[in-house]
Design an enzyme around this catalytic site. Structure first.
Site, PDB file in Angstrom:
ATOM      1  N   SER A  61      -2.435   1.674   7.945  1.00  0.00           N
ATOM      2  CA  SER A  61      -1.124   1.805   7.288  1.00  0.00           C
ATOM      3  C   SER A  61      -0.713   3.230   6.967  1.00  0.00           C
ATOM      4  O   SER A  61       0.439   3.456   6.591  1.00  0.00           O
ATOM      5  CB  SER A  61      -1.094   0.988   5.999  1.00  0.00           C
ATOM      6  OG  SER A  61      -0.948  -0.365   6.309  1.00  0.00           O
ATOM      7  N   LYS A  64       2.353   4.308   8.673  1.00  0.00           N
ATOM      8  CA  LYS A  64       3.693   3.914   8.226  1.00  0.00           C
ATOM      9  C   LYS A  64       4.510   5.132   7.771  1.00  0.00           C
ATOM     10  O   LYS A  64       5.742   5.098   7.776  1.00  0.00           O
ATOM     11  CB  LYS A  64       3.577   2.852   7.120  1.00  0.00           C
ATOM     12  CG  LYS A  64       3.023   1.525   7.686  1.00  0.00           C
ATOM     13  CD  LYS A  64       2.658   0.478   6.644  1.00  0.00           C
ATOM     14  CE  LYS A  64       2.089  -0.759   7.358  1.00  0.00           C
ATOM     15  NZ  LYS A  64       1.418  -1.723   6.509  1.00  0.00           N
ATOM     16  N   TYR A 188       3.983  -2.277  16.288  1.00  0.00           N
ATOM     17  CA  TYR A 188       3.335  -2.235  14.968  1.00  0.00           C
ATOM     18  C   TYR A 188       1.805  -2.189  15.094  1.00  0.00           C
ATOM     19  O   TYR A 188       1.139  -1.380  14.441  1.00  0.00           O
ATOM     20  CB  TYR A 188       3.775  -3.442  14.122  1.00  0.00           C
ATOM     21  CG  TYR A 188       3.033  -3.509  12.809  1.00  0.00           C
ATOM     22  CD1 TYR A 188       3.321  -2.626  11.773  1.00  0.00           C
ATOM     23  CD2 TYR A 188       2.009  -4.439  12.617  1.00  0.00           C
ATOM     24  CE1 TYR A 188       2.609  -2.658  10.579  1.00  0.00           C
ATOM     25  CE2 TYR A 188       1.301  -4.482  11.430  1.00  0.00           C
ATOM     26  CZ  TYR A 188       1.604  -3.588  10.417  1.00  0.00           C
ATOM     27  OH  TYR A 188       0.882  -3.625   9.236  1.00  0.00           O
ATOM     28  N   TYR A 240       0.584  -0.165  -2.250  1.00  0.00           N
ATOM     29  CA  TYR A 240       0.882  -1.593  -2.476  1.00  0.00           C
ATOM     30  C   TYR A 240       0.902  -1.930  -3.963  1.00  0.00           C
ATOM     31  O   TYR A 240       1.505  -1.188  -4.740  1.00  0.00           O
ATOM     32  CB  TYR A 240      -0.124  -2.476  -1.708  1.00  0.00           C
ATOM     33  CG  TYR A 240      -0.581  -1.856  -0.424  1.00  0.00           C
ATOM     34  CD1 TYR A 240       0.323  -1.685   0.621  1.00  0.00           C
ATOM     35  CD2 TYR A 240      -1.862  -1.380  -0.253  1.00  0.00           C
ATOM     36  CE1 TYR A 240      -0.062  -1.084   1.799  1.00  0.00           C
ATOM     37  CE2 TYR A 240      -2.263  -0.772   0.917  1.00  0.00           C
ATOM     38  CZ  TYR A 240      -1.355  -0.625   1.936  1.00  0.00           C
ATOM     39  OH  TYR A 240      -1.732  -0.025   3.085  1.00  0.00           O
ATOM     40  N   VAL A 258      -6.064   0.308   5.555  1.00  0.00           N
ATOM     41  CA  VAL A 258      -7.298  -0.477   5.434  1.00  0.00           C
ATOM     42  C   VAL A 258      -8.437   0.035   6.326  1.00  0.00           C
ATOM     43  O   VAL A 258      -9.540  -0.507   6.281  1.00  0.00           O
ATOM     44  CB  VAL A 258      -7.078  -1.992   5.680  1.00  0.00           C
ATOM     45  CG1 VAL A 258      -6.212  -2.608   4.604  1.00  0.00           C
ATOM     46  CG2 VAL A 258      -6.526  -2.256   7.070  1.00  0.00           C
TER      47      VAL A 258
HETATM   48  N1  GLN Z   1      -2.951  -3.343  10.457  1.00  0.00           N
HETATM   49  C1  GLN Z   1      -3.092  -3.745   9.079  1.00  0.00           C
HETATM   50  C2  GLN Z   1      -2.371  -5.067   8.865  1.00  0.00           C
HETATM   51  O1  GLN Z   1      -1.354  -5.264   9.464  1.00  0.00           O
HETATM   52  C3  GLN Z   1      -2.521  -2.678   8.201  1.00  0.00           C
HETATM   53  C4  GLN Z   1      -2.691  -2.988   6.751  1.00  0.00           C
HETATM   54  C5  GLN Z   1      -3.038  -1.799   5.913  1.00  0.00           C
HETATM   55  O2  GLN Z   1      -3.580  -0.799   6.358  1.00  0.00           O
HETATM   56  N2  GLN Z   1      -2.813  -1.964   4.631  1.00  0.00           N
HETATM   57  O3  GLN Z   1      -2.811  -5.884   8.124  1.00  0.00           O
END
Ligand code: GLN
Length: 304
Positions: A61, A64, A188, A240, A258
């Protein structure tokens, strides 16, 4: 700065491995939770590294931030009509708010929001070209042409990403996705599967600490206003449902993934990247967060 980084990271090293790696993505399940690296770049180009700073990992993420930069550059503030900029107070892959809020995700840093951002990028090019443009941007920002996608991770997410599929279908039903769900998710899953080291990540994020311009090459990527807005959303939404706790501890705009990576921006000064794959319950690196807290306190770099 090297001494400061070494001291700060060493002081949290006994926490390494505490937490859980993101095993809901099978390709990430086997990663050694005891890895730990960190890198800092300042605006004058000096940098410092610690531990596994040169090891590549799945940025997940953290990507992003880069896709948001691309979409803001492409359509400007119109982006905020399709995705909000409020903290969600919910996990990154939560679906509950989407129904009440009629398919408009709370912010671009939860999965639903990032999926909408991919849809926006597809207005300008096909799937393969969009992926290529993203890599080109990240390579240029990091000044490193070797950065690429980890196709094994992208495949693994495509095979098991039922929640992301649900989020995308839900938004499609509300009319907030214009392109085919499979195309949007292809972009994505690939953005999440970019493999980078903390050195590359810190370097690639330096433009955000420098009003949208790479201070070392002079290339402009965003207006100062756009860079400031991205930092604002990182500060309020970058972790988050634990964004408040990150602001409390670290006091800087940050974005986690993650894969165990976190990027933090010291506005006007520096960018910091940390990586350690064992995650806290909200999906951010446990040791990485502690390391950032210590670095920032020792350097007195917090803005809060
Ligand atoms: N690829 C992970 C997902 O879509 C990304 C989530 C993250 O890094 N918080 O769940």
């Amino acid at each position: 700065m090297q001494q400061l980084l070494t001291r700060a990271c060493s002081s949290v090293a006994d926490s390494v491995g505490r937490g859980h790696v993101a095993d809901y993505i099978p390709a990430l399940a086997g990663i050694d939770p005891r890895r730990f690296g960190a890198a800092i770049f300042t605006r004058d180009g000096s940098h410092a590294t610690f531990g596994d700073a040169g090891e590549r990992f799945s940025i997940q993420s953290v990507s992003k931030v880069f896709t948001l930069a691309m979409a803001l550059r492409a359509i400007g503030p119109a982006l905020w009509e399709r995705v909000g900029r409020e903290p969600s107070g919910n996990p990154f892959n939560s679906i509950v708010q989407l129904e009440q809020e009629r398919g408009i995700p709370r912010n671009p840093f939860i999965n639903a929001g990032a999926i909408v951002v991919c849809d926006i990028l597809l207005d300008f090019a096909g799937v393969e070209e969009t992926k290529r443009r993203l890599l080109t941007l990240v390579r240029e920002l990091a000044q490193d042409p070797t950065i690429g996608f980890d196709e094994q991770v992208a495949d693994s997410e495509a095979e098991t990403g039922f929640r992301n599929l649900a989020l995308a279908n839900f938004m499609k039903a509300f009319g907030n996705l214009r392109h085919p769900v499979d195309d949007v998710l292809d972009v994505y899953f690939h953005q999440c599967a970019i493999a980078m080291s903390t050195v590359q990540l810190a370097r690639a994020s330096l433009f955000l600490a420098s009003d949208g311009q790479d201070p070392l090459t002079g290339s402009g990527y965003l207006t100062d206003d756009q860079a400031r807005r991205i930092c604002s959303v990182m500060l309020t939404c970058g972790h988050y449902d634990a964004s408040g706790d990150f602001a409390f501890r670290v006091g800087l705009p940050g974005k986690s993934g993650v894969g165990g990576g976190i990027v933090a921006i010291v506005p006007g000064r520096a960018s910091i990247a940390v990586w350690s794959p064992a995650l806290n319950p909200s999906g951010s690196s446990h040791t990485g967060t502690l390391a950032l807290e210590k670095i920032v306190m020792d350097a007195r770099w917090h803005i809060l």
